[in-house]
Design a protein around this motif. Structure first.
Motif, PDB file in Angstrom:
ATOM      1  N   UNK A  24     -24.166  28.394  41.634  1.00 20.43           N
ATOM      2  CA  UNK A  24     -24.307  29.612  42.449  1.00 20.43           C
ATOM      3  C   UNK A  24     -24.388  29.270  43.940  1.00 20.43           C
ATOM      4  N   UNK A  25     -23.805  30.103  44.773  1.00 29.98           N
ATOM      5  CA  UNK A  25     -23.721  29.854  46.216  1.00 29.98           C
ATOM      6  C   UNK A  25     -25.078  29.536  46.841  1.00 29.98           C
ATOM      7  N   UNK A  26     -26.127  30.211  46.398  1.00 28.32           N
ATOM      8  CA  UNK A  26     -27.452  29.997  46.999  1.00 28.32           C
ATOM      9  C   UNK A  26     -28.053  28.634  46.648  1.00 28.32           C
ATOM     10  N   UNK A  27     -27.478  27.939  45.661  1.00 30.92           N
ATOM     11  CA  UNK A  27     -27.993  26.610  45.272  1.00 30.92           C
ATOM     12  C   UNK A  27     -27.120  25.463  45.786  1.00 30.92           C
ATOM     13  N   UNK A  28     -25.931  25.787  46.292  1.00 30.28           N
ATOM     14  CA  UNK A  28     -25.000  24.753  46.757  1.00 30.28           C
ATOM     15  C   UNK A  28     -25.465  24.121  48.062  1.00 30.28           C
TER      16      UNK A  28
ATOM     17  N   UNK B  75     -20.032  16.969  44.739  1.00 35.00           N
ATOM     18  CA  UNK B  75     -20.805  18.030  45.372  1.00 35.00           C
ATOM     19  C   UNK B  75     -22.272  17.872  45.045  1.00 35.00           C
ATOM     20  N   UNK B  76     -23.100  18.708  45.656  1.00 33.51           N
ATOM     21  CA  UNK B  76     -24.543  18.658  45.434  1.00 33.51           C
ATOM     22  C   UNK B  76     -25.094  20.075  45.377  1.00 33.51           C
ATOM     23  N   UNK B  77     -26.068  20.291  44.478  1.00 34.28           N
ATOM     24  CA  UNK B  77     -26.697  21.604  44.343  1.00 34.28           C
ATOM     25  C   UNK B  77     -28.134  21.433  43.866  1.00 34.28           C
TER      26      UNK B  77
ATOM     27  N   UNK C 158     -36.564  15.722  32.203  1.00 34.94           N
ATOM     28  CA  UNK C 158     -37.595  16.519  31.533  1.00 34.94           C
ATOM     29  C   UNK C 158     -37.694  17.928  32.113  1.00 34.94           C
ATOM     30  N   UNK C 159     -38.103  18.867  31.261  1.00 28.16           N
ATOM     31  CA  UNK C 159     -38.383  20.229  31.728  1.00 28.16           C
ATOM     32  C   UNK C 159     -39.391  20.136  32.857  1.00 28.16           C
ATOM     33  N   UNK C 160     -39.184  20.913  33.906  1.00 27.64           N
ATOM     34  CA  UNK C 160     -40.065  20.895  35.056  1.00 27.64           C
ATOM     35  C   UNK C 160     -39.499  20.117  36.236  1.00 27.64           C
ATOM     36  N   UNK C 161     -38.417  19.338  36.020  1.00 30.90           N
ATOM     37  CA  UNK C 161     -37.800  18.609  37.134  1.00 30.90           C
ATOM     38  C   UNK C 161     -37.161  19.605  38.096  1.00 30.90           C
ATOM     39  N   UNK C 162     -37.456  19.430  39.381  1.00 25.53           N
ATOM     40  CA  UNK C 162     -36.821  20.222  40.432  1.00 25.53           C
ATOM     41  C   UNK C 162     -36.275  19.271  41.478  1.00 25.53           C
ATOM     42  N   UNK C 163     -35.112  19.580  41.989  1.00 28.55           N
ATOM     43  CA  UNK C 163     -34.537  18.725  43.014  1.00 28.55           C
ATOM     44  C   UNK C 163     -33.071  19.005  43.223  1.00 28.55           C
TER      45      UNK C 163
END
Length: 122
Positions: free
Chosen positions: A24-28, A58-60, A98-103
């Motif tokens: 999604x554009x907001x995550x790119x 790419x990165x998101x 793992x569930x909970x990873x953000x980055x």
């Protein structure tokens, strides 16, 4: 009871879904973030899925609510957490997110992986 005919062979079985999409554009963050996914298996609860994924450079941003086991078949990727720590992965690496990873999920070279996902809250 399940039989040998219930075994799912990636590449020999027909994928349940075959999707081509972009993050999604907001995550790119960079690049086109082009991806494709062929889901070969989903269990009857809707919690477990397995298939093949590929992505272009790419990165998101990502936020995992599921556990994901992957084997990188081609390419290189980098996963960076919100504190800035990162791990670079290359073809042949097996790993769990793992569930909970953000980055940030970053494809450094066009990549392809197998995945097995378990959705925790279903």
């Amino acid at each position: 009871m399940k039989t040998a005919q219930d075994i799912v062979l990636f590449g020999r079985s027909v994928a349940q879904t075959s999707d081509t999409f972009c993050a999604p554009a907001e995550r790119r963050i960079s690049g086109g973030c082009q991806q494709s996914m062929n889901n070969f298996y989903s269990d009857e609860t809707g919690q477990f899925h397995a298939g093949l994924w590929s992505g272009g450079v790419g990165a998101w941003r990502v936020k995992y609510t599921e556990h994901e086991f992957c084997t990188l078949l081609e390419g290189r990727v980098r996963l960076t957490d919100t504190a800035g720590r990162s791990v670079e992965l290359a073809a042949g690496d097996h790993f769990v997110i793992p569930a909970g990873f953000e980055g940030i999920w970053e494809v450094l070279e066009p990549a392809r992986k197998t995945y097995a996902v378990f959705e925790v809250d279903r």
